[in-house]
Design a protein around this motif. Structure first.
Motif, PDB file in Angstrom:
ATOM      1  N   UNK A 253      59.698  46.127  30.476  1.00 40.10           N
ATOM      2  CA  UNK A 253      61.080  45.738  30.801  1.00 40.10           C
ATOM      3  C   UNK A 253      61.268  45.429  32.287  1.00 40.10           C
ATOM      4  N   UNK A 254      60.370  45.932  33.141  1.00 39.09           N
ATOM      5  CA  UNK A 254      60.482  45.673  34.583  1.00 39.09           C
ATOM      6  C   UNK A 254      59.176  45.957  35.269  1.00 39.09           C
ATOM      7  N   UNK A 255      59.138  45.771  36.596  1.00 39.54           N
ATOM      8  CA  UNK A 255      57.939  46.100  37.369  1.00 39.54           C
ATOM      9  C   UNK A 255      57.000  44.948  37.627  1.00 39.54           C
ATOM     10  N   UNK A 256      57.333  43.728  37.158  1.00 42.15           N
ATOM     11  CA  UNK A 256      56.482  42.559  37.412  1.00 42.15           C
ATOM     12  C   UNK A 256      55.195  42.588  36.606  1.00 42.15           C
ATOM     13  N   UNK A 257      54.185  41.856  37.122  1.00 43.01           N
ATOM     14  CA  UNK A 257      52.917  41.746  36.406  1.00 43.01           C
ATOM     15  C   UNK A 257      51.885  42.698  36.998  1.00 43.01           C
ATOM     16  N   UNK A 258      51.316  43.540  36.154  1.00 43.27           N
ATOM     17  CA  UNK A 258      50.229  44.429  36.577  1.00 43.27           C
ATOM     18  C   UNK A 258      48.947  43.891  35.954  1.00 43.27           C
ATOM     19  N   UNK A 259      48.026  43.374  36.796  1.00 45.88           N
ATOM     20  CA  UNK A 259      46.804  42.718  36.296  1.00 45.88           C
ATOM     21  C   UNK A 259      45.565  43.477  36.767  1.00 45.88           C
ATOM     22  N   UNK A 260      44.663  43.794  35.841  1.00 41.13           N
ATOM     23  CA  UNK A 260      43.403  44.474  36.160  1.00 41.13           C
ATOM     24  C   UNK A 260      42.288  43.938  35.278  1.00 41.13           C
ATOM     25  N   UNK A 261      41.049  44.125  35.724  1.00 43.45           N
ATOM     26  CA  UNK A 261      39.886  43.724  34.925  1.00 43.45           C
ATOM     27  C   UNK A 261      38.770  44.735  35.138  1.00 43.45           C
ATOM     28  N   UNK A 262      38.065  45.088  34.065  1.00 41.34           N
ATOM     29  CA  UNK A 262      36.965  46.062  34.178  1.00 41.34           C
ATOM     30  C   UNK A 262      35.623  45.360  34.368  1.00 41.34           C
ATOM     31  N   UNK A 263      35.651  44.012  34.441  1.00 45.00           N
ATOM     32  CA  UNK A 263      34.423  43.251  34.661  1.00 45.00           C
ATOM     33  C   UNK A 263      34.756  42.049  35.546  1.00 45.00           C
ATOM     34  N   UNK A 264      33.757  41.363  36.068  1.00 49.30           N
ATOM     35  CA  UNK A 264      34.042  40.188  36.906  1.00 49.30           C
ATOM     36  C   UNK A 264      34.437  39.022  36.003  1.00 49.30           C
ATOM     37  N   UNK A 265      35.529  38.348  36.366  1.00 51.79           N
ATOM     38  CA  UNK A 265      36.053  37.245  35.551  1.00 51.79           C
ATOM     39  C   UNK A 265      35.628  35.903  36.137  1.00 51.79           C
ATOM     40  N   UNK A 266      35.003  35.068  35.298  1.00 52.56           N
ATOM     41  CA  UNK A 266      34.553  33.746  35.753  1.00 52.56           C
ATOM     42  C   UNK A 266      35.342  32.623  35.095  1.00 52.56           C
ATOM     43  N   UNK A 267      36.019  32.941  33.970  1.00 54.40           N
ATOM     44  CA  UNK A 267      36.686  31.872  33.202  1.00 54.40           C
ATOM     45  C   UNK A 267      38.201  31.952  33.241  1.00 54.40           C
ATOM     46  N   UNK A 268      38.752  33.003  33.838  1.00 49.97           N
ATOM     47  CA  UNK A 268      40.209  33.164  33.907  1.00 49.97           C
ATOM     48  C   UNK A 268      40.509  34.045  35.126  1.00 49.97           C
ATOM     49  N   UNK A 269      41.692  33.887  35.712  1.00 44.80           N
ATOM     50  CA  UNK A 269      42.040  34.730  36.868  1.00 44.80           C
ATOM     51  C   UNK A 269      43.518  35.116  36.802  1.00 44.80           C
ATOM     52  N   UNK A 270      43.965  35.894  37.794  1.00 44.84           N
ATOM     53  CA  UNK A 270      45.333  36.430  37.781  1.00 44.84           C
ATOM     54  C   UNK A 270      46.382  35.313  37.821  1.00 44.84           C
TER      55      UNK A 270
END
Length: 363
Positions: A182-199
């Motif tokens: 409902x609030x707080x904006x976007x919280x983005x995390x990854x447990x591995x290195x991303x090569x095909x998508x990003x924040x």
């Protein structure tokens, strides 16, 4: 402008946009819009119009949808494998509605649905395609019938039609955690290195869905298409077997080439060739197992086994026997490949294997 026109326009724009670093966010936005319009197309109209659908009651231990282009031998297959007679003829569109049949195999009743032939543009509703696809979404497995005498382009067309309505064949669900807040904006995390998508791409996609507050965690390196699948949350992941019919009309080299493709089976319905192997592959793909019950001091009941899914525990078996049995469970004796020795005394969390025998002891 209607939804179909909007979809066609976005598809044209995606086709003419060059794929490079500068356009990847624009393409991501277009793909998200396309997914949104396609899910609107799948949703039933709110006017409550009553059309002629294919409401077939789900029965048996598993449901298999028989999908293919007209005149590939789906009706012949149904008549050969089940006791149901489906009209078969040498002209296209012999079957105009959904015809259910039951395959009796290894004690299991597998419901086989002979669906009308799909044509190109089925996802947009051509040739009763939308009803056919709606039934396919409720199945446990898709059996795609293909004509071995025709080019492989048929398989690609069918896959594209099913893909466009959210049916993913032989794929597993992307390992992405997504929760709208409902609030707080976007919280983005990854447990591995991303090569095909990003924040930034994730933010672009979520904004197109009018989502501004969310929690996103990538547990594997996924593409933007897979992330869109997670956001729309109406995708169905189904196993698929590709069945090439009419192998009696092609060379043995071609039969060998088709048979070596992954998830592919070659058959001839008219000459009843290789149908026993197809049933074996169907059983494996549905991940069904048989569990036999045994009363104290009596031999196991091999005539009436329980048909369950691979990976079930003793608790599932108790529920299948009687809904109150799990509450009164004390321990179970199991004979079979899931144990180290026979009989083995096991708890309620023990995982069963195919053809195991179980004796449940109550408190």
């Amino acid at each position: 402008m209607g939804i179909l026109e909007k979809i066609a326009e976005i598809e044209r724009e995606i086709a003419r946009t060059q794929k490079n670093k500068a356009t990847e966010y624009h393409l991501g936005l277009l793909k998200a819009k396309l997914a949104k319009y396609r899910s609107q197309l799948l949703e039933p109209s709110k006017k409550g119009e009553k059309g002629e659908g294919f409401d077939v009651l789900k029965s048996g231990d598993a449901r298999v949808a028989l999908i293919g282009f007209p005149s590939v031998g789906k009706s012949t297959m149904l008549s050969t494998l089940t006791k149901t007679e489906s009209e078969a003829a040498n002209y296209e569109f012999t079957t105009l509605t959904c015809i259910p049949g039951v395959i009796e195999y290894q004690g299991a009743n597998i419901q086989l649905l002979d669906l009308p032939g799909i044509i190109e543009g089925a996802a947009q509703g051509k040739g009763r395609g939308r009803q056919v696809i709606a039934v396919a979404r409720t199945a446990d497995l898709v059996l795609m019938m293909l004509d071995a005498t025709k080019p492989n382009v048929h398989r690609e067309l069918l896959e594209r039609e099913l893909e466009s309505v959210g049916i993913r064949l032989n794929k597993r669900k992307p390992n992405i955690y997504f929760k709208q807040k409902k609030g707080g904006g976007l919280s983005f995390n990854a447990t591995c290195s991303l090569t095909r998508c990003n924040e930034k791409m994730v933010q672009t996609i979520l904004h197109s869905f009018k989502i501004f507050n969310a929690e996103v965690l990538f547990r594997e390196d996924c593409t933007e298409d897979e992330f869109i699948d997670v956001v729309t949350a109406n995708r169905v992941y189904l196993p698929c077997l590709y069945v090439y019919n009419k192998i009696d009309q092609i060379s043995i080299e071609e039969v060998d080439r088709l048979a070596r493709q992954p998830n592919s089976i070659v058959v001839s319905c008219n000459m009843k060739l290789n149908l026993d192997y197809m049933l074996e592959a169907l059983w494996e793909a549905l991940q069904l197992i048989r569990v036999y019950t045994k009363k104290p001091g009596a031999p196991p009941d091999f005539d009436d086994g329980l048909i369950l899914r691979k990976g079930v525990s003793v608790e599932h078996v108790c529920h299948a026997i009687h809904r109150t049995l799990a509450a009164q469970f004390k321990y179970a004796l199991v004979w079979g490949t899931s144990t180290k020795y026979s009989p083995q005394r096991v708890g309620i969390a023990h995982v069963m294997a195919d053809e195991d025998v179980i004796q449940v002891v109550k408190k």
